[in-house]
Structures are given as C-alpha cells and as structure tokens.
Design an enzyme around this catalytic site. Structure first.
Site, mmCIF file in Angstrom:
data_model
loop_
_atom_site.group_PDB
_atom_site.id
_atom_site.type_symbol
_atom_site.label_atom_id
_atom_site.label_comp_id
_atom_site.label_asym_id
_atom_site.label_seq_id
_atom_site.Cartn_x
_atom_site.Cartn_y
_atom_site.Cartn_z
ATOM 1 N N GLY A 31 -21.777 -2.247 -24.283
ATOM 2 C CA GLY A 31 -21.356 -2.368 -22.885
ATOM 3 C C GLY A 31 -22.309 -3.181 -22.043
ATOM 4 O O GLY A 31 -23.154 -3.911 -22.563
ATOM 5 N N LEU A 33 -21.322 -5.679 -20.253
ATOM 6 C CA LEU A 33 -20.882 -6.898 -20.932
ATOM 7 C C LEU A 33 -21.183 -8.159 -20.123
ATOM 8 O O LEU A 33 -21.118 -8.162 -18.899
ATOM 9 C CB LEU A 33 -19.373 -6.802 -21.209
ATOM 10 C CG LEU A 33 -18.962 -5.589 -22.043
ATOM 11 C CD1 LEU A 33 -17.436 -5.547 -22.182
ATOM 12 C CD2 LEU A 33 -19.613 -5.611 -23.420
ATOM 13 N N HIS A 34 -21.499 -9.231 -20.861
ATOM 14 C CA HIS A 34 -21.767 -10.543 -20.259
ATOM 15 C C HIS A 34 -21.049 -11.591 -21.097
ATOM 16 O O HIS A 34 -20.337 -11.260 -22.060
ATOM 17 C CB HIS A 34 -23.274 -10.777 -20.175
ATOM 18 C CG HIS A 34 -24.003 -10.517 -21.464
ATOM 19 N ND1 HIS A 34 -23.815 -11.288 -22.596
ATOM 20 C CD2 HIS A 34 -24.878 -9.545 -21.830
ATOM 21 C CE1 HIS A 34 -24.574 -10.829 -23.570
ATOM 22 N NE2 HIS A 34 -25.214 -9.759 -23.139
ATOM 23 N N GLY A 36 -22.049 -13.506 -23.331
ATOM 24 C CA GLY A 36 -22.383 -13.460 -24.764
ATOM 25 C C GLY A 36 -21.366 -12.595 -25.502
ATOM 26 O O GLY A 36 -20.794 -12.998 -26.526
ATOM 27 N N HIS A 37 -21.129 -11.401 -24.964
ATOM 28 C CA HIS A 37 -20.130 -10.509 -25.581
ATOM 29 C C HIS A 37 -18.748 -11.171 -25.558
ATOM 30 O O HIS A 37 -17.999 -11.100 -26.534
ATOM 31 C CB HIS A 37 -20.040 -9.187 -24.816
ATOM 32 C CG HIS A 37 -21.306 -8.380 -24.813
ATOM 33 N ND1 HIS A 37 -22.081 -8.217 -23.682
ATOM 34 C CD2 HIS A 37 -21.922 -7.673 -25.785
ATOM 35 C CE1 HIS A 37 -23.111 -7.444 -23.957
ATOM 36 N NE2 HIS A 37 -23.050 -7.098 -25.231
ATOM 37 N N GLN A 61 -30.074 4.459 -32.329
ATOM 38 C CA GLN A 61 -30.803 3.209 -32.550
ATOM 39 C C GLN A 61 -31.883 2.966 -31.501
ATOM 40 O O GLN A 61 -32.560 1.939 -31.534
ATOM 41 C CB GLN A 61 -29.852 2.019 -32.622
ATOM 42 C CG GLN A 61 -29.220 1.617 -31.296
ATOM 43 C CD GLN A 61 -28.139 0.569 -31.498
ATOM 44 O OE1 GLN A 61 -27.089 0.838 -32.077
ATOM 45 N NE2 GLN A 61 -28.402 -0.636 -31.036
ATOM 46 N N GLY A 147 -23.619 -11.329 -32.813
ATOM 47 C CA GLY A 147 -24.345 -12.439 -32.209
ATOM 48 C C GLY A 147 -25.611 -12.781 -32.973
ATOM 49 O O GLY A 147 -26.330 -11.890 -33.446
ATOM 50 N N ASP A 150 -29.225 -11.411 -32.002
ATOM 51 C CA ASP A 150 -29.891 -10.326 -32.721
ATOM 52 C C ASP A 150 -29.977 -10.733 -34.196
ATOM 53 O O ASP A 150 -29.216 -10.257 -35.049
ATOM 54 C CB ASP A 150 -29.115 -9.027 -32.523
ATOM 55 C CG ASP A 150 -29.092 -8.611 -31.069
ATOM 56 O OD1 ASP A 150 -30.078 -8.037 -30.613
ATOM 57 O OD2 ASP A 150 -28.093 -8.908 -30.375
ATOM 58 N N GLN A 153 -30.699 -8.121 -36.877
ATOM 59 C CA GLN A 153 -29.570 -7.183 -36.958
ATOM 60 C C GLN A 153 -28.436 -7.781 -37.788
ATOM 61 O O GLN A 153 -27.827 -7.099 -38.621
ATOM 62 C CB GLN A 153 -29.062 -6.863 -35.546
ATOM 63 C CG GLN A 153 -27.752 -6.100 -35.520
ATOM 64 C CD GLN A 153 -27.389 -5.633 -34.133
ATOM 65 O OE1 GLN A 153 -27.942 -4.652 -33.662
ATOM 66 N NE2 GLN A 153 -26.473 -6.323 -33.480
HETATM 67 P P1 AMP Z 1 -25.123 -5.234 -27.620
HETATM 68 O O1 AMP Z 1 -24.115 -4.812 -26.609
HETATM 69 O O2 AMP Z 1 -26.414 -5.701 -27.052
HETATM 70 O O3 AMP Z 1 -25.284 -4.216 -28.736
HETATM 71 O O4 AMP Z 1 -24.509 -6.530 -28.331
HETATM 72 C C1 AMP Z 1 -23.236 -6.501 -28.911
HETATM 73 C C2 AMP Z 1 -23.044 -7.785 -29.680
HETATM 74 O O5 AMP Z 1 -23.138 -8.893 -28.788
HETATM 75 C C3 AMP Z 1 -24.113 -8.011 -30.769
HETATM 76 O O6 AMP Z 1 -23.489 -8.566 -31.907
HETATM 77 C C4 AMP Z 1 -25.037 -8.986 -30.112
HETATM 78 O O7 AMP Z 1 -25.747 -9.787 -31.035
HETATM 79 C C5 AMP Z 1 -24.061 -9.828 -29.313
HETATM 80 N N1 AMP Z 1 -24.752 -10.530 -28.235
HETATM 81 C C6 AMP Z 1 -25.609 -9.996 -27.321
HETATM 82 N N2 AMP Z 1 -26.091 -10.978 -26.528
HETATM 83 C C7 AMP Z 1 -25.531 -12.125 -26.925
HETATM 84 C C8 AMP Z 1 -25.641 -13.485 -26.506
HETATM 85 N N3 AMP Z 1 -26.428 -13.841 -25.499
HETATM 86 N N4 AMP Z 1 -24.913 -14.419 -27.161
HETATM 87 C C9 AMP Z 1 -24.111 -14.065 -28.203
HETATM 88 N N5 AMP Z 1 -23.969 -12.809 -28.650
HETATM 89 C C10 AMP Z 1 -24.671 -11.852 -28.029
#
Ligand code: AMP
Length: 280
Positions: A31, A33-34, A36-37, A61, A147, A150, A153
């Site tokens: 969540g 969210l931006h 990237g998500h 985690q 993404g 990470d 990951q």
């Molecule tokens: P998170 O909500 O931080 O667990 O991220 C969820 C997914 O979004 C993971 O696969 C992250 O690697 C990916 N993600 C987070 N930030 C970015 C970004 N700036 N660009 C691309 N993918 C991203």
C-alpha cells in the site's frame, strides 16, 4: 474493481475465470501506492487478462517494530488509484486472515540472503517469503510482477519459486523515479523536507559509480561513494556494495566476467532508503 478481504472470497471470484482460461496476473504491495506500484499494474494489465493487486503490510518482514508502526497507510487513496488503473480485484486482508496462527516456516536462501538487506535486516526475507508464498497459494497467479527497486527481494522471490517448484512466472519491472532521480518509495512520504531535497544524491552517486567503473578499483569506488553519502547532512550509509547481479555476492574487482550491479542502503535521518543500478 472488486475489493475482497478473505481468501475464500478471492478464490470464488477467480475460479470461474481460471476455468475459462483467463490468465491471472498478480501485484503484491504494502500500500501507500505511488507510480512505481502503478507501473507494475500496467505491466500486469498488458500481459494478463485479469489483474489482482494485494495490499497487506506484512508484519513478519519488519525486523524493526517502529518501522512497522510508522509505515504509511492510506486505504481510500490506494483504492482510488487502483480503480483508476483498472485493476480487477484488490485483495485487502486483515492480519488474522493471513496469519490465523504464527507462521513458523523457515526458508533457507543460502548466500543470497547473507548479504546486504539480508545481513542488515535479520528475518526480513523469511517474512517476505512467508507472505508471498501464502499470497501465491491464494491467488494462484500465472505471472507475478515485482520491482527491480527491491533488487535482492526479486532474486529471493525467483529462488523461492524454484525451491517450492511453483508454476508462476516472475516478471521484473524497472524502477520508477521522481523527476530528480530519487526512486519512488512509500517511505519517501516519511522523509523530512531537507532530507527529501538531499535524497536525489543517491541516484547521482549510483550514476557516478558507473562513470568510475574501470577507472578506479572496486574498493576505491566503494570508499568514494560511502564517503560522499556520509558527507550529506543527516545521511548515514548502511552499505554500498558492488555485486554479481545474479548471485548478489560482493565483487572485489571489475575483471570478473559476470553481470554487475551496485546496491545501496542509506539512512536519511531515521528513514532507510534503498536503490541500485546495473552496470552494463
Ligand atoms: P512495496 O509496497 O514497497 O512492498 O512494493 C510492492 C512492489 O512494488 C514491489 O515489487 C516493489 O519492488 C515495487 N516497487 C516499489 N517501488 C517501486 C518503484 N519505484 N519502481 C518500480 N517498482 C517499485
């Protein structure tokens, strides 16, 4: 878009679609969210018939309780963004749904988890593997989107899929950045104003390390970047590593004929930021 809170509801919704051979894509998130998500959602919608997004801030985690407590949560805004992005299903479970009892599973990722994030955040990747494997069990996706932001990951998830012999294709997606180069992250919201201004230096120094490749030794590049980051007011480098991009093991020289990447973790005040770059 349908928002569902239980595995049973999601199963019932997805089964008829799976039965008529619709491909199911999955984007796990925590969540806040931006873009990237949203880029992962777009990739998912391009490649699959059905797009499922989960929002779950996974406690197992977080090795640091205060990091978990202060993790940004904004359900209404998130659902709005996912609706705009034309997601089909949002899986939004409560903790009890995902962990009716303690998950005692222990994954062994060997040397992959003994460096960088794994070394500095004990138990982190075990928690990631616990939740992602549970989510995969529920969604049974054909493809799942992660993404490259990470970096470690992504490697861990690929390994987990091999270890558990899962029938899911892991699709890596490039890092989306703010106009000044800072990698988008939910944690950026927590940065103090001045730290946010300075944070573009992370990307600048990763690019600088690419320029320095082969002109200075690996040791010299690492020393230069760490010192330059630590020179920024309120910044403290946790690690800057130049690694084999496949095994994630640190490299000591440029001459090894393997794909290379640099990964960095920096505290900007109390907020921990990570980023990486591949060397071509
Ligand atoms: P998170 O909500 O931080 O667990 O991220 C969820 C997914 O979004 C993971 O696969 C992250 O690697 C990916 N993600 C987070 N930030 C970015 C970004 N700036 N660009 C691309 N993918 C991203």
């Amino acid at each position: 878009m349908k928002t569902l809170a239980t595995a049973q509801q999601l199963n019932e919704a997805l089964k008829p679609l799976r039965d008529c051979k619709k491909s199911i894509g999955f984007v796990p998130t925590m969540g806040a969210l931006h873009q990237g998500h949203i880029s992962l959602v777009k990739a998912c919608r391009n490649k699959c018939d059905i797009c499922v997004v989960s929002i779950f801030v996974n406690p197992t985690q977080f090795n640091d309780k205060s990091d978990l407590d202060k993790y940004p949560r904004m359900p209404e805004k998130d659902l709005q963004k996912l609706g705009d992005a034309k997601v089909d299903f949002v899986f939004y479970p409560e903790i009890e749904e995902m962990y009716p009892e303690e998950d005692a599973r222990v994954f062994d990722f060997g040397e992959l988890e003994q460096v960088m994030e794994g070394a500095h955040r004990p138990g982190h990747f075990n928690g990631v593997a616990q939740i992602v494997s549970k989510l995969f069990d529920i969604v049974l996706p054909d493809m799942a989107f992660f993404g490259e932001k990470d970096f470690q990951q992504l490697a861990i998830i690929k390994r987990m899929v091999q270890m558990l012999n899962l029938n899911v294709e892991i699709v890596p997606c490039e890092t989306i950045r703010e106009p000044d180069g800072l990698a988008m992250s939910s944690r950026n919201l927590l940065l103090q104003k001045s730290d946010r201004v300075h944070a573009s230096v992370i990307r600048e120094l990763l690019l600088k390390s690419v320029e320095m490749k082969n002109k200075a030794s690996v040791v010299e590049v690492k020393k230069y970047i760490v010192e330059a980051l630590n020179d920024v007011d309120n910044f403290k480098t946790e690690y800057f590593e130049i690694v084999n991009a496949d095994t994630l093991q640190p490299l000591n020289s440029w001459t090894e004929d393997v794909p290379k990447a640099a990964c960095v973790a920096v505290f900007a005040g109390r907020i921990r930021l990570i980023d990486n770059i591949r060397y071509s």
